[in-house]
Scaffold this motif. Structure first.
Motif, PDB file in Angstrom:
ATOM      1  N   MET A 160      33.899  26.911  38.885  1.00  0.00           N
ATOM      2  CA  MET A 160      35.147  27.412  38.707  1.00  0.00           C
ATOM      3  C   MET A 160      36.168  27.117  40.066  1.00  0.00           C
ATOM      4  O   MET A 160      37.201  27.493  40.001  1.00  0.00           O
ATOM      5  CB  MET A 160      35.274  28.805  38.276  1.00  0.00           C
ATOM      6  CG  MET A 160      34.650  29.241  36.926  1.00  0.00           C
ATOM      7  SD  MET A 160      34.098  30.988  36.653  1.00  0.00           S
ATOM      8  CE  MET A 160      35.767  31.430  36.623  1.00  0.00           C
ATOM      9  N   GLY A 161      35.239  26.650  40.906  1.00  0.00           N
ATOM     10  CA  GLY A 161      36.146  26.355  42.167  1.00  0.00           C
ATOM     11  C   GLY A 161      35.984  27.386  43.345  1.00  0.00           C
ATOM     12  O   GLY A 161      36.739  27.601  44.285  1.00  0.00           O
ATOM     13  N   HIS A 162      35.042  28.538  43.061  1.00  0.00           N
ATOM     14  CA  HIS A 162      34.794  29.719  43.750  1.00  0.00           C
ATOM     15  C   HIS A 162      33.699  29.390  44.779  1.00  0.00           C
ATOM     16  O   HIS A 162      32.922  28.434  44.512  1.00  0.00           O
ATOM     17  CB  HIS A 162      34.948  30.997  43.386  1.00  0.00           C
ATOM     18  CG  HIS A 162      36.088  31.129  42.226  1.00  0.00           C
ATOM     19  ND1 HIS A 162      37.480  31.394  42.740  1.00  0.00           N
ATOM     20  CD2 HIS A 162      36.209  31.165  40.957  1.00  0.00           C
ATOM     21  CE1 HIS A 162      38.254  31.613  41.920  1.00  0.00           C
ATOM     22  NE2 HIS A 162      37.853  31.296  40.855  1.00  0.00           N
ATOM     23  N   GLN A 163      33.175  30.621  45.471  1.00  0.00           N
ATOM     24  CA  GLN A 163      32.044  30.406  46.350  1.00  0.00           C
ATOM     25  C   GLN A 163      31.054  31.435  45.593  1.00  0.00           C
ATOM     26  O   GLN A 163      31.500  32.287  44.941  1.00  0.00           O
ATOM     27  CB  GLN A 163      32.380  31.089  47.754  1.00  0.00           C
ATOM     28  CG  GLN A 163      33.294  29.934  48.308  1.00  0.00           C
ATOM     29  CD  GLN A 163      32.881  28.674  48.609  1.00  0.00           C
ATOM     30  OE1 GLN A 163      31.518  28.498  49.118  1.00  0.00           O
ATOM     31  NE2 GLN A 163      33.793  27.805  48.392  1.00  0.00           N
ATOM     32  N   LYS A 164      29.720  30.997  46.134  1.00  0.00           N
ATOM     33  CA  LYS A 164      28.697  32.210  45.607  1.00  0.00           C
ATOM     34  C   LYS A 164      28.987  33.388  46.105  1.00  0.00           C
ATOM     35  O   LYS A 164      29.526  33.564  47.129  1.00  0.00           O
ATOM     36  CB  LYS A 164      27.418  31.559  46.237  1.00  0.00           C
ATOM     37  CG  LYS A 164      26.912  30.368  45.324  1.00  0.00           C
ATOM     38  CD  LYS A 164      25.477  29.935  45.832  1.00  0.00           C
ATOM     39  CE  LYS A 164      25.510  29.109  47.131  1.00  0.00           C
ATOM     40  NZ  LYS A 164      24.395  28.498  47.737  1.00  0.00           N
ATOM     41  N   GLY A 165      28.760  34.178  45.304  1.00  0.00           N
ATOM     42  CA  GLY A 165      29.021  35.747  45.544  1.00  0.00           C
ATOM     43  C   GLY A 165      30.200  36.303  45.100  1.00  0.00           C
ATOM     44  O   GLY A 165      30.477  37.708  45.622  1.00  0.00           O
ATOM     45  N   GLU A 166      31.246  35.442  45.005  1.00  0.00           N
ATOM     46  CA  GLU A 166      32.545  35.913  44.546  1.00  0.00           C
ATOM     47  C   GLU A 166      32.859  36.524  43.236  1.00  0.00           C
ATOM     48  O   GLU A 166      33.383  36.118  42.526  1.00  0.00           O
ATOM     49  CB  GLU A 166      33.627  35.002  44.772  1.00  0.00           C
ATOM     50  CG  GLU A 166      33.842  34.437  46.449  1.00  0.00           C
ATOM     51  CD  GLU A 166      34.817  33.453  46.596  1.00  0.00           C
ATOM     52  OE1 GLU A 166      35.227  33.480  47.823  1.00  0.00           O
ATOM     53  OE2 GLU A 166      35.370  32.716  45.861  1.00  0.00           O
ATOM     54  N   TYR A 167      32.200  37.489  42.936  1.00  0.00           N
ATOM     55  CA  TYR A 167      31.798  38.175  41.718  1.00  0.00           C
ATOM     56  C   TYR A 167      33.119  38.834  41.076  1.00  0.00           C
ATOM     57  O   TYR A 167      33.124  39.125  39.900  1.00  0.00           O
ATOM     58  CB  TYR A 167      30.699  39.066  41.720  1.00  0.00           C
ATOM     59  CG  TYR A 167      29.497  38.518  42.048  1.00  0.00           C
ATOM     60  CD1 TYR A 167      28.883  37.287  41.677  1.00  0.00           C
ATOM     61  CD2 TYR A 167      28.639  39.282  42.965  1.00  0.00           C
ATOM     62  CE1 TYR A 167      27.763  36.730  41.907  1.00  0.00           C
ATOM     63  CE2 TYR A 167      27.319  38.717  43.371  1.00  0.00           C
ATOM     64  CZ  TYR A 167      27.045  37.575  42.818  1.00  0.00           C
ATOM     65  OH  TYR A 167      25.621  37.209  43.398  1.00  0.00           O
ATOM     66  N   GLN A 168      34.276  38.619  41.998  1.00  0.00           N
ATOM     67  CA  GLN A 168      35.482  39.501  41.421  1.00  0.00           C
ATOM     68  C   GLN A 168      35.969  38.297  40.363  1.00  0.00           C
ATOM     69  O   GLN A 168      36.524  38.897  39.590  1.00  0.00           O
ATOM     70  CB  GLN A 168      36.649  39.619  42.441  1.00  0.00           C
ATOM     71  CG  GLN A 168      37.151  38.522  43.176  1.00  0.00           C
ATOM     72  CD  GLN A 168      36.060  38.149  44.466  1.00  0.00           C
ATOM     73  OE1 GLN A 168      35.045  38.340  44.429  1.00  0.00           O
ATOM     74  NE2 GLN A 168      36.872  37.459  45.377  1.00  0.00           N
ATOM     75  N   TYR A 169      35.688  37.162  40.399  1.00  0.00           N
ATOM     76  CA  TYR A 169      35.850  36.205  39.268  1.00  0.00           C
ATOM     77  C   TYR A 169      35.114  36.071  38.318  1.00  0.00           C
ATOM     78  O   TYR A 169      35.282  35.484  37.248  1.00  0.00           O
ATOM     79  CB  TYR A 169      36.208  34.834  40.241  1.00  0.00           C
ATOM     80  CG  TYR A 169      37.270  34.838  41.169  1.00  0.00           C
ATOM     81  CD1 TYR A 169      38.511  34.953  41.204  1.00  0.00           C
ATOM     82  CD2 TYR A 169      36.651  34.817  42.636  1.00  0.00           C
ATOM     83  CE1 TYR A 169      39.376  34.956  42.132  1.00  0.00           C
ATOM     84  CE2 TYR A 169      37.366  34.827  44.040  1.00  0.00           C
ATOM     85  CZ  TYR A 169      38.823  34.851  43.593  1.00  0.00           C
ATOM     86  OH  TYR A 169      39.826  35.058  44.398  1.00  0.00           O
ATOM     87  N   LEU A 170      33.729  36.152  38.585  1.00  0.00           N
ATOM     88  CA  LEU A 170      32.695  36.018  37.449  1.00  0.00           C
ATOM     89  C   LEU A 170      31.664  36.950  37.883  1.00  0.00           C
ATOM     90  O   LEU A 170      30.879  36.639  38.717  1.00  0.00           O
ATOM     91  CB  LEU A 170      32.417  34.689  37.147  1.00  0.00           C
ATOM     92  CG  LEU A 170      31.480  34.572  36.036  1.00  0.00           C
ATOM     93  CD1 LEU A 170      32.413  34.513  34.606  1.00  0.00           C
ATOM     94  CD2 LEU A 170      30.667  33.236  35.928  1.00  0.00           C
ATOM     95  N   HIS A 171      31.224  38.116  37.156  1.00  0.00           N
ATOM     96  CA  HIS A 171      30.278  39.061  37.498  1.00  0.00           C
ATOM     97  C   HIS A 171      29.035  38.725  37.020  1.00  0.00           C
ATOM     98  O   HIS A 171      29.069  38.624  35.891  1.00  0.00           O
ATOM     99  CB  HIS A 171      30.844  40.549  37.245  1.00  0.00           C
ATOM    100  CG  HIS A 171      29.969  41.334  38.230  1.00  0.00           C
ATOM    101  ND1 HIS A 171      29.110  42.192  38.023  1.00  0.00           N
ATOM    102  CD2 HIS A 171      30.693  41.902  39.585  1.00  0.00           C
ATOM    103  CE1 HIS A 171      28.700  42.943  38.650  1.00  0.00           C
ATOM    104  NE2 HIS A 171      29.556  43.078  39.553  1.00  0.00           N
ATOM    105  N   PRO A 172      27.899  38.934  37.513  1.00  0.00           N
ATOM    106  CA  PRO A 172      26.609  39.004  36.852  1.00  0.00           C
ATOM    107  C   PRO A 172      26.396  40.057  35.708  1.00  0.00           C
ATOM    108  O   PRO A 172      25.840  39.597  34.596  1.00  0.00           O
ATOM    109  CB  PRO A 172      25.595  39.264  38.048  1.00  0.00           C
ATOM    110  CG  PRO A 172      26.287  38.709  38.977  1.00  0.00           C
ATOM    111  CD  PRO A 172      27.678  39.025  39.003  1.00  0.00           C
ATOM    112  N   ASN A 173      26.942  41.098  35.858  1.00  0.00           N
ATOM    113  CA  ASN A 173      26.845  42.195  35.017  1.00  0.00           C
ATOM    114  C   ASN A 173      27.765  42.374  34.007  1.00  0.00           C
ATOM    115  O   ASN A 173      27.725  42.199  32.749  1.00  0.00           O
ATOM    116  CB  ASN A 173      26.641  43.614  35.713  1.00  0.00           C
ATOM    117  CG  ASN A 173      25.333  43.551  36.584  1.00  0.00           C
ATOM    118  OD1 ASN A 173      25.398  43.412  37.566  1.00  0.00           O
ATOM    119  ND2 ASN A 173      24.228  44.370  35.901  1.00  0.00           N
ATOM    120  N   ASN A 174      29.128  42.246  34.516  1.00  0.00           N
ATOM    121  CA  ASN A 174      30.240  42.271  33.717  1.00  0.00           C
ATOM    122  C   ASN A 174      30.439  41.115  32.806  1.00  0.00           C
ATOM    123  O   ASN A 174      30.861  41.434  31.631  1.00  0.00           O
ATOM    124  CB  ASN A 174      31.565  42.496  34.510  1.00  0.00           C
ATOM    125  CG  ASN A 174      31.474  43.908  35.391  1.00  0.00           C
ATOM    126  OD1 ASN A 174      30.626  44.836  35.099  1.00  0.00           O
ATOM    127  ND2 ASN A 174      32.223  43.952  36.380  1.00  0.00           N
TER     128      ASN A 174
END
Length: 467
Positions: A119-133
């Motif tokens: 998606m063009g983001h960095q690892k750990g930037e979970y505000q854009y795609l979250h492991p749980n949510n």
């Protein structure tokens, strides 16, 4: 090395930038160092975890719970992992507390971070795609993990069935090759009645072939999953049509006839299908070990044993005895069988150890079943290619053993009576004469009749017609 910081309910942790997993996987790495066997030892489990996650995402997308950008990234990430990428990032030990939560989160985090990069983001930037949510949306470990585990076991049976089909074909070829070799059958290690070496090898083939059907039957049970049941089978946090949609996508992705269990609460705590496939593995192990025991006995000697067959020589057999060749391939299969039998006991105890709405011991069940599957597949391949295919027969020796044996007297009981047969057998044993010599000497049968009754066809099957 650069690093990133992630946060969970226990606080902050620093992860190396090279890690595609996240903070919960890192904690599991610290907590569970039991077997030294991580998830990536079993690629089928990684692949089915991504299938479950992709199927769930597809259902959530259809229900309007994920947007186009997220579903596209999740699809791509899951497919790339199934294509072989990042398998080394599935690092959690197979045996773990938490009923598989660490395995589930390892998958959620790796998929999330790979999708974020897409998606063009960095690892750990979970505000854009979250492991749980997002990756774990509409799921619990308690339905996602066992669903993936069941399908991984089903996929792993493919290698086992292939090995079984191959060795059955090899045994059938030996049965045809040895069809005219008469030998003594034995019960309780004592001479019994004649048979052919071909009949003996055909029996090996048939007994292994039976378990191919048993494996297929067990796979039908394993394809009944509790996906959509979430935590305890009630379906909390899902929409009403989610389970059906997710299972439809899972069936498409896996190529397996996946269907929903009839009662999701029961299915969430029930280990019956795991117990069934483990029992079949044990049954197969017992059969293989028995066959290998027979091969070792039949090839024993070569001068002071049965010496009916020759196993292919694989390596020198002794550091002190020159010329000695040991049956190392059957011995290795025997040991594999013992290990598989032990795995089944572990599965049995773990399946019994569940309480109320969940069995928290699923990880050790999955670990042992997948281990047994891999060990059996490898052992059968080894036995087939490095032993069965190279077996030869000592035809003359087999025939001489039949000729000298008193066991053939059984075929004559209907014509000379049990008492006469018992007396002649004892006489032959003491005098070292053959049964045929004594019968002719006592004129109990004429030579033509005796030869007919003692022909290989009559001694190794039902008589075609009465005399």
């Amino acid at each position: 090395m650069t690093a990133r910081i992630e946060h969970d309910l226990l606080g902050d942790e620093t992860l190396p930038e090279s890690a595609w997993y996240g903070i919960q996987t890192l904690r599991a790495l610290r907590n569970f160092n039991i077997t030294g066997v991580p998830i990536h030892h079993f690629s089928d489990l990684i692949n089915t975890l991504t299938m479950v996650k992709e199927a769930a995402a597809e259902a959530n997308y259809e229900l309007g719970l994920l947007d186009c950008k997220k579903i596209k990234a999740i699809r791509q990430a899951c497919q790339r992992i199934r294509d072989g990428e990042l398998h080394d990032q599935f690092v959690v030990d197979l045996i773990q507390g938490g009923a598989g939560t660490s395995t589930n989160m390892n998958a959620n985090e790796v998929i999330a971070n790979l999708a974020l990069i897409t998606m063009g983001h960095q690892k750990g930037e979970y505000q854009y795609l979250h492991p749980n949510n997002d990756i774990n949306k509409s799921q619990s470990t308690n339905d996602a993990y066992p669903t993936a585990a069941r399908l991984a076991i089903v996929l792993s049976t493919q290698a086992l069935v292939h090995s079984l089909n191959s060795i059955q074909k090899s045994l059938d070829q030996k049965a045809d090759e040895f069809a005219d070799i008469l030998k003594m059958g034995r019960t309780q290690l004592q001479d019994a009645v004649p048979m052919t070496l071909g009949q003996e090898f055909k029996a090996f083939s048939v007994t292994l072939g039976e378990d191919i059907e048993r494996i297929k039957e067990a796979c039908t049970l394993l394809c009944e999953v509790n996906l959509g049941g979430t935590a305890i089978g009630t379906g909390l946090n899902t929409q009403r049509s989610y389970a059906a949609i997710a299972i439809e996508h899972l069936s498409r992705l896996s190529g397996l006839p996946v269907k929903s269990a009839t009662h999701l609460i029961e299915a969430t705590s029930d280990m019956g299908a795991f117990v069934t496939i483990s029992s079949i593995q044990k049954r197969l192990a017992i059969k293989l070990s028995k066959i290998c025991n027979d091969l070792r006995l039949l090839s024993s000697g070569p001068r002071a044993g049965l010496n009916e067959i020759n196993l292919p020589a694989m390596q020198p057999g002794s550091s002190i005895m020159p010329g000695k060749i040991n049956p190392v391939i059957p011995e290795a299969v025997n040991q594999t069988a013992f290990q598989v039998i032990g795995h089944d006991l572990t599965v049995t105890m773990a399946a019994e150890a569940g309480q109320l709405q969940l069995n928290a011991m699923e990880p050790v069940i999955v670990y042992n079943i997948l281990n047994s599957m891999k060990m059996l597949s490898s052992a059968i391949y080894m036995l087939d290619h490095r032993c069965i295919r190279g077996i030869t027969a000592n035809k003359a020796h087999c025939h001489n053993q039949v000729k000298d044996s008193i066991g053939m007297i059984t075929a004559l009981v209907p014509y000379i009576g049990y008492d006469n047969a018992s007396r002649i057998a004892k006489h032959a044993l003491v005098s070292r004469s053959t049964v045929g010599e004594i019968i002719l000497k006592e004129k109990l049968l004429d030579e033509a009749t005796l030869n007919h009754l003692m022909s290989p066809a009559n001694m190794t099957g039902p008589m075609e017609a009465a005399l």
